[in-house]
Design a protein around this motif. Sequence first.
Motif, PDB file in Angstrom:
ATOM      1  N   ASP A  25      50.371  12.907  22.413  1.00 58.37           N
ATOM      2  CA  ASP A  25      50.831  12.968  23.801  1.00 58.37           C
ATOM      3  C   ASP A  25      49.699  13.080  24.813  1.00 58.37           C
ATOM      4  O   ASP A  25      49.931  13.442  25.975  1.00 58.37           O
ATOM      5  CB  ASP A  25      51.821  14.123  24.002  1.00 58.37           C
ATOM      6  N   GLY A  78      52.418   9.942  19.724  1.00 57.94           N
ATOM      7  CA  GLY A  78      53.011  11.035  20.474  1.00 57.94           C
ATOM      8  C   GLY A  78      54.001  11.832  19.650  1.00 57.94           C
ATOM      9  O   GLY A  78      54.187  11.607  18.448  1.00 57.94           O
ATOM     10  N   HIS A 117      48.774  16.907  24.506  1.00 53.50           N
ATOM     11  CA  HIS A 117      49.292  16.929  25.873  1.00 53.50           C
ATOM     12  C   HIS A 117      48.191  17.043  26.930  1.00 53.50           C
ATOM     13  O   HIS A 117      48.459  17.510  28.042  1.00 53.50           O
ATOM     14  CB  HIS A 117      50.290  18.078  26.059  1.00 53.50           C
TER      15      HIS A 117
END
Length: 262
Positions: free
Chosen positions: A120, A95, A138
């Motif tokens: 992430d 991450g 993400h």
Amino acid sequence: MIHATAIVEDGARIDPTVSIGAYSVIGPHVTIGAGTTVGPHCVIEGHTTIGCGNRIFQFSSLGAVPQDKKYAGEPCELVIGDRNTIREFCTFNIGSPGGGGITRIGDDNWIMAYVHLAHDCLVGNHTIFANNSQLAGHVEVGDWAILGGFTVAHQFIRIGAHAMTAMCSLLFADQPPFVMSQGQPAQARSMNYEGLRRRGFSPARIAAVKAMHKALYRDNLTLDQARARIGELASDTPEAAPDVQLMLDFLSGVSPQRGIVR
């Protein structure tokens, strides 16, 4: 169980039942749980935790620093659950400080060759990633989702539980639960009815999913109007209340900038 040519650096915590193949390199901050097998020529580095019963094939790179110019060496993590299959040439990054610091993969996932999970990303359980599926940073993928080969997901989007993408799909928007998409950019084509049947969904639950599809894509409703219509299904079909709530929770988090696949 550790090949003589493998390098396991001091500090790594490796269960005695772990198998590590020839020429693999295991970094000092790596933890690997019982029954996991690591093939030859793998590199597992960074603050990486791997659970039990995983099968990691040759030439995978797990735990490398994120492809993020802002990253400055912070001790971020990659966390992999149990009983995952990770095929050849996969790349999973740790991450980043701006995204919670953890890339996380759940349990019982089937991840084929050349899959990239950027920093992430959050992947649930029982997913299937076909060859060359690529997630930018993400991205969130729900339980039981299936990504067709060469699927590409833009950063910060979400793919809901039980969703499915066709080969070569390009996602720029959130894909709600149960939806099947295809295209560049991806468009909603139907719901994943056959997948739901295989998972034991009753006819009543599948009928509720069909009603959700109609509200989202067939009745020319705004997203807020569709959410209201979908909310009524829980009282009409109590058996499908968890499925309705799953959809409502997902839709409540849709970004106005991204929207959903249409």
